[in-house]
Design a protein around this motif. Structure first.
Motif, PDB file in Angstrom:
ATOM      1  N   TRP A 198       9.906  26.077 -20.271  1.00 27.41           N
ATOM      2  CA  TRP A 198      10.456  25.770 -18.946  1.00 27.41           C
ATOM      3  C   TRP A 198       9.694  26.482 -17.843  1.00 27.41           C
ATOM      4  CZ3 TRP A 198      13.682  21.863 -18.657  1.00 27.41           C
ATOM      5  CH2 TRP A 198      14.422  21.519 -19.792  1.00 27.41           C
ATOM      6  N   TRP A 199       9.703  25.886 -16.647  1.00 28.88           N
ATOM      7  CA  TRP A 199       9.121  26.515 -15.466  1.00 28.88           C
ATOM      8  C   TRP A 199       9.890  26.080 -14.215  1.00 28.88           C
ATOM      9  CZ3 TRP A 199       7.569  22.961 -11.911  1.00 28.88           C
ATOM     10  CH2 TRP A 199       7.196  21.708 -12.366  1.00 28.88           C
ATOM     11  N   PHE A 200       9.804  26.912 -13.193  1.00 28.37           N
ATOM     12  CA  PHE A 200      10.390  26.636 -11.878  1.00 28.37           C
ATOM     13  C   PHE A 200       9.292  26.900 -10.860  1.00 28.37           C
ATOM     14  CE2 PHE A 200      13.545  28.337 -14.744  1.00 28.37           C
ATOM     15  CZ  PHE A 200      14.487  27.329 -14.748  1.00 28.37           C
ATOM     16  N   GLY A 201       9.160  26.040  -9.868  1.00 23.30           N
ATOM     17  CA  GLY A 201       8.050  26.205  -8.950  1.00 23.30           C
ATOM     18  C   GLY A 201       8.387  25.903  -7.502  1.00 23.30           C
ATOM     19  N   MET A 202       7.555  26.450  -6.629  1.00 23.90           N
ATOM     20  CA  MET A 202       7.596  26.178  -5.190  1.00 23.90           C
ATOM     21  C   MET A 202       6.165  25.916  -4.753  1.00 23.90           C
ATOM     22  SD  MET A 202      10.677  26.446  -3.875  1.00 23.90           S
ATOM     23  CE  MET A 202      10.353  26.653  -2.144  1.00 23.90           C
ATOM     24  N   ARG A 203       6.008  24.991  -3.818  1.00 26.53           N
ATOM     25  CA  ARG A 203       4.674  24.759  -3.283  1.00 26.53           C
ATOM     26  C   ARG A 203       4.760  24.221  -1.861  1.00 26.53           C
ATOM     27  NH1 ARG A 203       2.110  19.462  -6.162  1.00 26.53           N
ATOM     28  NH2 ARG A 203       3.553  17.950  -5.310  1.00 26.53           N
ATOM     29  N   THR A 204       3.703  24.444  -1.125  1.00 22.47           N
ATOM     30  CA  THR A 204       3.570  23.857   0.203  1.00 22.47           C
ATOM     31  C   THR A 204       2.567  22.721   0.083  1.00 22.47           C
ATOM     32  OG1 THR A 204       1.813  25.382   0.799  1.00 22.47           O
ATOM     33  CG2 THR A 204       4.057  26.026   1.388  1.00 22.47           C
ATOM     34  N   GLN A 205       2.752  21.709   0.891  1.00 22.28           N
ATOM     35  CA  GLN A 205       1.828  20.589   0.823  1.00 22.28           C
ATOM     36  C   GLN A 205       1.700  19.896   2.172  1.00 22.28           C
ATOM     37  OE1 GLN A 205       3.494  18.549  -2.498  1.00 22.28           O
ATOM     38  NE2 GLN A 205       4.865  17.310  -1.279  1.00 22.28           N
ATOM     39  N   VAL A 206       0.552  19.288   2.354  1.00 21.90           N
ATOM     40  CA  VAL A 206       0.294  18.471   3.541  1.00 21.90           C
ATOM     41  C   VAL A 206      -0.192  17.116   3.050  1.00 21.90           C
ATOM     42  CG1 VAL A 206      -2.046  19.393   3.809  1.00 21.90           C
ATOM     43  CG2 VAL A 206      -0.906  18.327   5.756  1.00 21.90           C
ATOM     44  N   ARG A 207       0.322  16.051   3.652  1.00 21.65           N
ATOM     45  CA  ARG A 207      -0.008  14.694   3.211  1.00 21.65           C
ATOM     46  C   ARG A 207      -0.310  13.826   4.437  1.00 21.65           C
ATOM     47  NH1 ARG A 207       4.461  11.580  -0.133  1.00 21.65           N
ATOM     48  NH2 ARG A 207       3.742  13.045  -1.724  1.00 21.65           N
ATOM     49  N   GLU A 208      -1.426  13.139   4.366  1.00 27.85           N
ATOM     50  CA  GLU A 208      -1.745  12.086   5.318  1.00 27.85           C
ATOM     51  C   GLU A 208      -1.444  10.786   4.577  1.00 27.85           C
ATOM     52  OE1 GLU A 208      -5.491  10.538   8.003  1.00 27.85           O
ATOM     53  OE2 GLU A 208      -5.857  11.917   6.364  1.00 27.85           O
ATOM     54  N   TYR A 209      -0.634   9.903   5.158  1.00 32.28           N
ATOM     55  CA  TYR A 209      -0.174   8.743   4.402  1.00 32.28           C
ATOM     56  C   TYR A 209      -0.167   7.470   5.232  1.00 32.28           C
ATOM     57  CZ  TYR A 209       4.250   9.368   6.859  1.00 32.28           C
ATOM     58  OH  TYR A 209       5.201   9.479   7.831  1.00 32.28           O
ATOM     59  N   ASN A 210      -0.118   6.336   4.535  1.00 32.74           N
ATOM     60  CA  ASN A 210       0.020   5.015   5.119  1.00 32.74           C
ATOM     61  C   ASN A 210       0.728   4.160   4.061  1.00 32.74           C
ATOM     62  OD1 ASN A 210      -0.241   2.408   6.070  1.00 32.74           O
ATOM     63  ND2 ASN A 210      -2.262   2.751   6.920  1.00 32.74           N
ATOM     64  N   CYS A 211       1.989   3.852   4.280  1.00 31.06           N
ATOM     65  CA  CYS A 211       2.807   3.182   3.269  1.00 31.06           C
ATOM     66  C   CYS A 211       3.460   1.941   3.874  1.00 31.06           C
ATOM     67  CB  CYS A 211       3.877   4.150   2.778  1.00 31.06           C
ATOM     68  SG  CYS A 211       4.952   3.454   1.524  1.00 31.06           S
ATOM     69  N   GLY A 212       3.337   0.807   3.168  1.00 32.40           N
ATOM     70  CA  GLY A 212       3.986  -0.403   3.661  1.00 32.40           C
ATOM     71  C   GLY A 212       3.957  -1.520   2.639  1.00 32.40           C
ATOM     72  N   GLY A 213       4.847  -2.482   2.812  1.00 39.83           N
ATOM     73  CA  GLY A 213       4.901  -3.634   1.926  1.00 39.83           C
ATOM     74  C   GLY A 213       5.577  -3.362   0.600  1.00 39.83           C
TER      75      GLY A 213
ATOM     76  N   GLN B  76       0.830  -1.204   0.000  1.00 41.80           N
ATOM     77  CA  GLN B  76       0.000   0.000   0.000  1.00 41.80           C
ATOM     78  C   GLN B  76       0.862   1.250   0.000  1.00 41.80           C
ATOM     79  OE1 GLN B  76      -2.202  -0.736   3.553  1.00 41.80           O
ATOM     80  NE2 GLN B  76      -0.645   0.125   4.894  1.00 41.80           N
ATOM     81  N   ASN B  77       0.365   2.251  -0.680  1.00 44.94           N
ATOM     82  CA  ASN B  77       0.957   3.586  -0.640  1.00 44.94           C
ATOM     83  C   ASN B  77      -0.206   4.578  -0.605  1.00 44.94           C
ATOM     84  OD1 ASN B  77       2.818   5.590  -0.573  1.00 44.94           O
ATOM     85  ND2 ASN B  77       3.292   5.543  -2.740  1.00 44.94           N
ATOM     86  N   ARG B  78      -1.029   4.420   0.418  1.00 44.11           N
ATOM     87  CA  ARG B  78      -2.244   5.224   0.525  1.00 44.11           C
ATOM     88  C   ARG B  78      -1.894   6.633   0.967  1.00 44.11           C
ATOM     89  NH1 ARG B  78      -6.242   1.322   3.772  1.00 44.11           N
ATOM     90  NH2 ARG B  78      -4.568   1.460   5.289  1.00 44.11           N
ATOM     91  N   LYS B  79      -2.655   7.592   0.421  1.00 43.42           N
ATOM     92  CA  LYS B  79      -2.388   8.988   0.779  1.00 43.42           C
ATOM     93  C   LYS B  79      -3.576   9.872   0.459  1.00 43.42           C
ATOM     94  CE  LYS B  79       0.891   8.921  -2.341  1.00 43.42           C
ATOM     95  NZ  LYS B  79       2.063   9.202  -3.097  1.00 43.42           N
ATOM     96  N   ARG B  80      -3.650  10.968   1.180  1.00 43.58           N
ATOM     97  CA  ARG B  80      -4.521  12.099   0.871  1.00 43.58           C
ATOM     98  C   ARG B  80      -3.626  13.326   0.996  1.00 43.58           C
ATOM     99  NH1 ARG B  80      -9.734  11.598   4.609  1.00 43.58           N
ATOM    100  NH2 ARG B  80      -8.108  11.339   6.144  1.00 43.58           N
ATOM    101  N   GLU B  81      -3.584  14.111  -0.060  1.00 36.30           N
ATOM    102  CA  GLU B  81      -2.633  15.222  -0.089  1.00 36.30           C
ATOM    103  C   GLU B  81      -3.272  16.444  -0.741  1.00 36.30           C
ATOM    104  OE1 GLU B  81       1.233  16.068  -2.768  1.00 36.30           O
ATOM    105  OE2 GLU B  81       1.301  14.228  -1.588  1.00 36.30           O
ATOM    106  N   ALA B  82      -2.915  17.605  -0.220  1.00 34.80           N
ATOM    107  CA  ALA B  82      -3.333  18.873  -0.827  1.00 34.80           C
ATOM    108  C   ALA B  82      -2.103  19.769  -0.913  1.00 34.80           C
ATOM    109  CB  ALA B  82      -4.412  19.546   0.012  1.00 34.80           C
ATOM    110  N   SER B  83      -2.026  20.559  -1.995  1.00 32.35           N
ATOM    111  CA  SER B  83      -0.883  21.451  -2.167  1.00 32.35           C
ATOM    112  C   SER B  83      -1.337  22.781  -2.755  1.00 32.35           C
ATOM    113  CB  SER B  83       0.166  20.814  -3.084  1.00 32.35           C
ATOM    114  OG  SER B  83      -0.363  20.610  -4.369  1.00 32.35           O
ATOM    115  N   LEU B  84      -0.542  23.792  -2.485  1.00 27.83           N
ATOM    116  CA  LEU B  84      -0.771  25.136  -3.007  1.00 27.83           C
ATOM    117  C   LEU B  84       0.593  25.707  -3.369  1.00 27.83           C
ATOM    118  CD1 LEU B  84      -2.857  27.383  -3.476  1.00 27.83           C
ATOM    119  CD2 LEU B  84      -2.445  28.129  -1.144  1.00 27.83           C
TER     120      LEU B  84
END
Length: 189
Positions: free
Chosen positions: A95-110, A74-82
């Protein structure tokens, strides 16, 4: 439900604050995310000027693969970014260059045969770069990569299904990891 509400508010603010007209709004879906255990993703970008765009994105993966006998992956996640992107030539092309903030709720294993599972919340900032190739006046394909750093609060478990805790509750720490890999299809309004 809180994540959907947050993204809805962000999208409404984009449309309310910025002057939306032709060739000023783009929506995209990242195909590389789909290759990551079926993660669904979407992003909306609004041109703020000739060289600057503001974007908001979401990712969602609720799936768990395998069985109790063979083990789970599993690599479950809920994420939002701005975030914001700088386009040296023209908005939504080249071409582009970017910055963003993000929050992620995750559950990863196996993953990669490793049965240790980690679940938690990660908050941070990502720096990215890429190239947007124009296929048609309204369609682009975008390639890019980034590096993400921030802070996470997590709990580690012995395996994806047994629930034996390996780390103390509310363990936390700083991280710097590879960020988003981008192979996106973009539609420009």
């Amino acid at each position: 439900m809180g994540m959907v509400r947050l993204i809805s508010i962000i999208v409404i603010i984009f449309f309310a604050v910025l002057n939306v007209s032709a060739q000023r709004v783009a929506v995209s879906a990242n195909l590389a995310d789909m290759a990551n255990f079926g993660t669904l993703s979407g992003e909306i970008s609004v041109a703020a000027s000739r060289h600057i765009s503001v974007n908001a994105g979401v990712r969602y993966n609720p799936w768990q693969y395998g069985s109790q006998e063979k083990g789970y992956i599993q690599n479950r996640k809920r994420e939002a970014s701005l975030g914001v992107r700088y386009w040296p030539w023209n908005i939504f092309s080249s071409w582009w260059f970017g910055m963003r903030t993000q929050v992620r709720e995750y559950n990863c294993g196996g993953v990669f045969g490793r049965q240790i599972t980690e679940e938690g919340v990660a908050v941070g900032a990502e720096a990215a770069f890429g190239y947007s190739y124009m296929i048609h006046s309204r369609f682009n394909i975008e390639f890019g990569a980034g590096i993400w750093g921030g802070h996470r609060w997590y709990t580690r478990y012995d395996c994806p299904h047994c629930g034996t805790i390996l780390s103390e509750d509310n363990a936390h720490g700083w991280f710097v990891i590879p960020g988003e890999l981008i192979v996106s299809l973009v539609y420009i309004f």
